[in-house]
Design an enzyme around this catalytic site. Structure first.
Site, short mmCIF file in Angstrom:
data_model
loop_
_atom_site.label_atom_id
_atom_site.label_comp_id
_atom_site.label_asym_id
_atom_site.label_seq_id
_atom_site.Cartn_x
_atom_site.Cartn_y
_atom_site.Cartn_z
N LYS A 110 0.87 -1.18 0.00
CA LYS A 110 0.00 0.00 0.00
C LYS A 110 0.90 1.23 0.00
O LYS A 110 2.02 1.19 0.50
CB LYS A 110 -0.87 0.02 1.26
CG LYS A 110 -2.10 0.89 1.14
CD LYS A 110 -3.13 0.18 0.29
CE LYS A 110 -4.52 0.68 0.47
NZ LYS A 110 -5.50 -0.33 0.06
N1 GLU Z 1 -7.13 0.01 -3.35
C1 GLU Z 1 -7.85 -1.19 -3.63
C2 GLU Z 1 -7.89 -2.10 -2.42
O1 GLU Z 1 -7.72 -1.67 -1.31
C3 GLU Z 1 -7.34 -1.87 -4.89
C4 GLU Z 1 -5.94 -2.30 -4.85
C5 GLU Z 1 -5.44 -2.83 -6.19
O2 GLU Z 1 -6.21 -2.96 -7.11
O3 GLU Z 1 -4.25 -3.09 -6.26
O4 GLU Z 1 -8.18 -3.26 -2.53
#
Ligand code: GLU
Length: 419
Positions: A110
Site C-alpha cells: 500500500k
Molecule cells: N485500493 C484497492 C484495495 O484496497 C485496490 C488495490 C489494487 O487494485 O491493487 O483493494
C-alpha cells in the site's frame, strides 16, 4: 470519502489483533508470525511539490510492501491527511490477506501521501503524483510492486504514475492498474470493488435466505465503492434507505432515487445531503437506522465500541471499506448475532480486476466487459464459498475463517520458498 466518528485505533492495530486470533487457531510458529507480520520493505519519502502560488510544499509519502511470497506486491495509493506509516502498513498487510484469499498471484502493498487532495488544484495533484512516483519508482515494477487507486486517487492519477514511471523504464502499462481504459486500463475496473461486494452479498443472500430484493440497505460513504454498491443493489431491487458522505446524508424510508443520487454525488461530486429526495441526517444518526444490510464504505475504525457497536440495527455488516470494524466492536456484534462479512473478502473485487488488467497488459490482449465480470463473479464466489464452508465446519466468525485461509496460503508459500 468520509472522516466520521473514527476511533483512535489505527488500521495497523486492528489488523494485528485480528491476525493473532487466526494465527492461534492455525498454531503458527512464533517465527512464522513474525515473518507474516513484518513488512518485507517499507519506504518513507519526502514529496516536494511546487504549488500554484510558487512556493514549495513538502509532503510525507510511504510505500509499504508487506509480503511478496505469492507474487509481486499489489495495492493502492491513498492520498489522505491521515495516511501515516502505521496506517499504510495496516492496509498493506490487509492486501496480503486479500490477494491470498481470492487466490490471485500477488502479495500485498500500500502507498500513501499525507495530503488532502481536495485542497489541491489539478496541477498540484499531478505534481504530488509525479514527485511521489519519482521517489518510489525504484521499488516498483510489473514483477515487483504494482500500485492502483485507493482513497483520494483515481484513474487520472494512475495515468500520471504510468507516464512518470515509463519515462524512466520505457512504456510499462503493467506497472500500475486502475488506469483509464484508453491507456490500457480494464473495462469494469472502476466499478469492480462495488460489483464484487454485491456478488458476495448475493451469495450470502441465497445461502441464508435474506433476499436482496426489497431488503433495506444503509450505506456509509459515497465514494467509488459506496456509490457503485448502491447502484448495483438498487438495480437488484433493494431499497437503499440511507446514505452519507463526509458532510452528512439522507434518509428516505421508501428508498432513495439511487441513479439520480449517483449522478449528483458520484459523477458531479456534490454532497449527498444537498440531493433532494430525502430527509437530511447526521453521520451519527446513520448508525441507528434499522436495516438488513449495513455497508460501511469509507474510512477504517468507524464501527467501534465507544460510539455505535451496541446501537447498530442490521442483520449483516458488509465491510466494503478497509478495517471499518474495531476488534472490540467485532466481539459486540458477534454477541448480538450480527454477521460481519470481512473487508478482505467483500472488497476484493477491485484487486481481482486489477489482476485481470495486469494480465491483459502483459498479454497485450484486452478482454470484453462480459469476460471481466464473469471471471470476477467466479473468483468472488469461490472465495466466498471457501470462507463459508470453514465458518460452518469450525463454527467461527467469518473474519477468522477468512484469515485462516489467507494466512495458511501465505505461510505455505513462505515455507516452500525456504522460510
Ligand atoms: N485500493 C484497492 C484495495 O484496497 C485496490 C488495490 C489494487 O487494485 O491493487 O483493494
Amino acid at each position: 470519502m468520509s472522516g466520521q466518528q473514527r476511533t483512535t485505533m489505527s488500521a495497523g492495530a486492528i489488523t494485528k489483533s485480528q491476525f493473532d486470533l487466526a494465527a492461534d487457531l492455525l498454531e503458527l510458529e512464533p517465527y512464522m508470525r513474525r515473518l507474516l507480520r513484518m513488512p518485507f520493505r517499507s519506504v518513507a519519502v519526502e514529496v516536494p511539490v511546487r504549488m500554484d502560488d510558487g512556493s514549495i510544499e513538502i509532503f510525507r509519502g510511504y510505500r509499504v510492501q508487506h509480503n511478496g511470497a505469492r507474487g509481486p506486491c499489489k495495492g493502492g495509493i491513498r492520498f489522505h491527511p491521515e495516511a501515516d506509516e502505521e496506517e499504510v502498513l495496516g492496509l498493506a498487510t490487509t492486501m496480503t490477506w486479500k490477494t491470498a484469499l481470492v487466490d490471485i498471484p500477488f502479495g500485498g502493498a500500500k502507498g500513501g501521501v499525507q495530503v488532502d487532495p481536495r485542497k489541491l488544484s489539478r496541477r498540484e495533484l499531478e505534481g504530488v503524483t509525479r514527485s511521489f512516483t519519482r521517489r518510489i519508482s525504484i521499488v516498483l515494477g510489473p514483477y515487483r510492486d504494482i500500485p492502483a487507486p485507493d482513497m483520494g486517487t483515481n484513474a487520472q492519477v494512475m495515468a500520471w504514475l504510468l507516464d512518470e514511471y515509463s519515462a524512466r523504464a520505457g512504456y510499462t502499462p503493467a506497472v500500475v492498474t486502475g488506469k483509464p481504459v484508453s491507456l490500457g486500463g480494464s473495462l469494469g475496473r472502476e466499478e469492480a470493488t462495488g460489483r464484487g461486494c454485491v456478488y458476495c452479498m448475493q451469495e450470502y443472500s441465497e445461502d441464508f435466505g435474506l433476499p436482496i430484493k426489497d431488503s433495506r440497505v444503509v450505506i456509509q460513504g459515497f465514494g467509488n465503492v459506496g456509490a457503485h454498491v448502491a447502484l448495483f443493489l438498487h438495480e437488484l431491487g433493494a431499497k437503499v434507505v440511507a446514505a452519507t458522505d463526509v458532510d452528512g446524508g439522507l434518509l428516505n424510508e421508501n428508498g432513495l432515487d439511487v441513479p439520480e443520487l449517483f449522478a449528483h454525488a458520484y459523477r458531479e461530486r456534490k454532497p449527498v445531503a444537498e440531493f433532494r429526495g430525502g430527509q437530511t441526517i447526521t453521520n451519527e444518526e446513520l448508525w441507528k437506522i434499522p436495516c438488513d444490510w449495513l455497508v460501511p464504505a469509507a474510512l477504517g475504525g468507524v464501527i467501534n465500541r465507544e460510539t455505535n457497536a451496541r446501537i447498530i440495527d442490521c442483520k449483516v455488516v458488509v465491510e466494503a471499506a478497509n478495517s471499518p470494524t474495531t476488534p472490540s466492536a467485532d466481539r459486540i456484534l458477534e454477541e448480538r448475532g450480527i454477521t460481519v462479512l470481512p473487508d478482505f473478502l467483500v472488497n476484493a473485487g477491485g484487486v481481482v480486476v486489477s489482476y485481470f488488467e495486469w494480465v491483459q497488459n502483459l498479454q497485450q490482449h484486452p478482454w470484453s466487459l462480459e469476460r471481466v465480470n464473469s471471471e470476477l463473479r467466479e473468483k468472488m464466489r469461490r472465495a466466498y464459498r471457501q470462507v463459508r464452508d470453514l465458518v460452518k465446519e469450525r463454527n467461527i466468525a467469518w473474519r477468522t475463517a477468512a484469515y485462516m485461509i489467507a494466512l495458511s496460503r501465505v505461510a505455505e508459500a513462505e515455507r516452500l520458498r525456504g522460510n
